[in-house]
Design a protein around this motif. Structure first.
Motif, PDB file in Angstrom:
ATOM      1  N   SER A  40      -9.027   1.471  30.661  1.00 27.59           N
ATOM      2  CA  SER A  40      -7.776   1.745  29.821  1.00 27.59           C
ATOM      3  C   SER A  40      -7.959   2.296  28.907  1.00 27.59           C
ATOM      4  O   SER A  40      -7.022   3.084  28.164  1.00 27.59           O
ATOM      5  CB  SER A  40      -7.097   0.583  29.754  1.00 27.59           C
ATOM      6  OG  SER A  40      -7.831  -0.581  29.032  1.00 27.59           O
ATOM      7  N   HIS A  41      -9.281   2.361  27.979  1.00 27.90           N
ATOM      8  CA  HIS A  41      -9.640   2.873  26.954  1.00 27.90           C
ATOM      9  C   HIS A  41     -11.310   3.152  26.705  1.00 27.90           C
ATOM     10  O   HIS A  41     -11.865   1.927  27.025  1.00 27.90           O
ATOM     11  CB  HIS A  41      -9.125   2.240  25.955  1.00 27.90           C
ATOM     12  CG  HIS A  41      -9.390   2.704  24.591  1.00 27.90           C
ATOM     13  ND1 HIS A  41      -8.990   3.885  23.915  1.00 27.90           N
ATOM     14  CD2 HIS A  41     -10.490   2.334  23.621  1.00 27.90           C
ATOM     15  CE1 HIS A  41      -9.554   4.496  22.879  1.00 27.90           C
ATOM     16  NE2 HIS A  41     -10.257   3.536  22.493  1.00 27.90           N
ATOM     17  N   ASP A 106      -8.268  13.442  29.056  1.00 26.33           N
ATOM     18  CA  ASP A 106      -7.007  12.392  29.062  1.00 26.33           C
ATOM     19  C   ASP A 106      -7.357  11.609  27.739  1.00 26.33           C
ATOM     20  O   ASP A 106      -7.969  10.807  27.592  1.00 26.33           O
ATOM     21  CB  ASP A 106      -7.207  11.356  30.237  1.00 26.33           C
ATOM     22  CG  ASP A 106      -6.117  10.589  30.140  1.00 26.33           C
ATOM     23  OD1 ASP A 106      -5.087  10.317  29.264  1.00 26.33           O
ATOM     24  OD2 ASP A 106      -6.228   9.176  30.952  1.00 26.33           O
ATOM     25  N   SER A 107      -6.557  12.226  26.589  1.00 24.01           N
ATOM     26  CA  SER A 107      -6.747  11.624  25.309  1.00 24.01           C
ATOM     27  C   SER A 107      -5.899  10.197  25.231  1.00 24.01           C
ATOM     28  O   SER A 107      -6.314   9.325  24.156  1.00 24.01           O
ATOM     29  CB  SER A 107      -6.110  12.583  24.445  1.00 24.01           C
ATOM     30  OG  SER A 107      -4.788  12.901  24.467  1.00 24.01           O
ATOM     31  N   GLU A 108      -5.337   9.927  26.043  1.00 28.72           N
ATOM     32  CA  GLU A 108      -4.750   8.580  26.036  1.00 28.72           C
ATOM     33  C   GLU A 108      -5.810   7.447  26.602  1.00 28.72           C
ATOM     34  O   GLU A 108      -5.589   6.586  25.569  1.00 28.72           O
ATOM     35  CB  GLU A 108      -3.437   8.306  27.256  1.00 28.72           C
ATOM     36  CG  GLU A 108      -2.826   7.126  26.998  1.00 28.72           C
ATOM     37  CD  GLU A 108      -1.561   6.981  28.242  1.00 28.72           C
ATOM     38  OE1 GLU A 108      -1.348   6.077  28.837  1.00 28.72           O
ATOM     39  OE2 GLU A 108      -0.805   8.186  28.019  1.00 28.72           O
ATOM     40  N   THR A 109      -6.792   7.629  27.308  1.00 25.47           N
ATOM     41  CA  THR A 109      -7.504   6.679  27.454  1.00 25.47           C
ATOM     42  C   THR A 109      -9.064   7.218  27.047  1.00 25.47           C
ATOM     43  O   THR A 109      -9.907   6.191  27.058  1.00 25.47           O
ATOM     44  CB  THR A 109      -7.671   6.381  29.181  1.00 25.47           C
ATOM     45  OG1 THR A 109      -8.186   7.451  29.605  1.00 25.47           O
ATOM     46  CG2 THR A 109      -6.345   5.894  29.463  1.00 25.47           C
ATOM     47  N   ASN A 110      -9.325   8.263  27.020  1.00 24.23           N
ATOM     48  CA  ASN A 110     -10.703   8.952  26.608  1.00 24.23           C
ATOM     49  C   ASN A 110     -11.643   8.339  27.842  1.00 24.23           C
ATOM     50  O   ASN A 110     -12.962   8.822  28.087  1.00 24.23           O
ATOM     51  CB  ASN A 110     -11.410   8.302  25.615  1.00 24.23           C
ATOM     52  CG  ASN A 110     -10.677   8.857  24.152  1.00 24.23           C
ATOM     53  OD1 ASN A 110     -10.024   9.827  24.109  1.00 24.23           O
ATOM     54  ND2 ASN A 110     -10.793   7.933  23.216  1.00 24.23           N
TER      55      ASN A 110
END
Length: 189
Positions: A40-41, A106-110
């Motif tokens: 998720s991150h 995907d900058s939301e999760t990297n």
């Protein structure tokens, strides 16, 4: 007693039934794999640094590689410098180094990166499992043709390694093809 009127199937009916059965079997065996889920991150600054390759799916560019490492260094523009090193044929063999750069896809999760070693070609690098302490990771591609087990040390405990392989199997990777990377013992910190 009269014989019942039983129709024998024509050659075309039999052929159509065979084709339909074959198509059904093909559809079952060629089912689309479920979407590949990443972590998720990822804190890319914590992810940076030296990683040892513990295992991998066969890759042409890694043929006969041992003592494989990957080093990641954040760049001021947000990209990541990538340096992959391997020794050919044995842990004491000639060293090959590949330099590349990765960008976040995907900058939301990297967790989804695009890595480029030769312009204009980019490859997927998805972080699928990551230890909370950033000590080991499972990285792969959405087509499931590439997979790496990485660790901060040259070796993982067998329970941890078996767990990561099982996670990869559940995600649809052909783990029976994994190559376990020979690492030089003197790399131990």
């Amino acid at each position: 007693m009269p014989t019942p009127n039983i129709r024998k199937p024509s050659l075309w009916t039999a052929a159509a039934a065979t084709v339909a059965a074959g198509a059904a079997v093909y559809a079952i065996t060629r089912r689309k794999k479920p979407e590949l889920v990443t972590v998720s991150h990822v804190d890319l600054h914590r992810y940076a640094g030296l990683w040892y390759e513990i295992a991998r799916l066969p890759q042409r560019f890694e043929r006969r590689c041992t003592n494989v490492t990957a080093e990641y260094r954040p760049l001021p523009d947000g990209r990541i410098e990538v340096t992959n090193t391997c020794h050919k044929n044995s842990v004491y063999g000639p060293t090959e180094v590949a330099h590349g750069v990765a960008r976040v896809a995907d900058s939301e999760t990297n967790a989804k990166l695009k890595v480029q070693f030769q312009w204009p070609f980019e490859g997927d690098y998805w972080i699928l499992t990551l230890d909370p302490e950033y000590q080991f990771a499972l990285v792969g591609t959405p087509n499931r043709k590439a997979l790496w087990v990485l660790a901060r040390k040259p070796h993982l405990s067998l329970p941890t390694l078996h767990n990561l392989v099982e996670i990869a199997r559940q995600k649809g990777f052909p783990v029976e093809k994994l190559i376990y990377t020979e690492q030089l013992e003197t790399n131990l910190p």
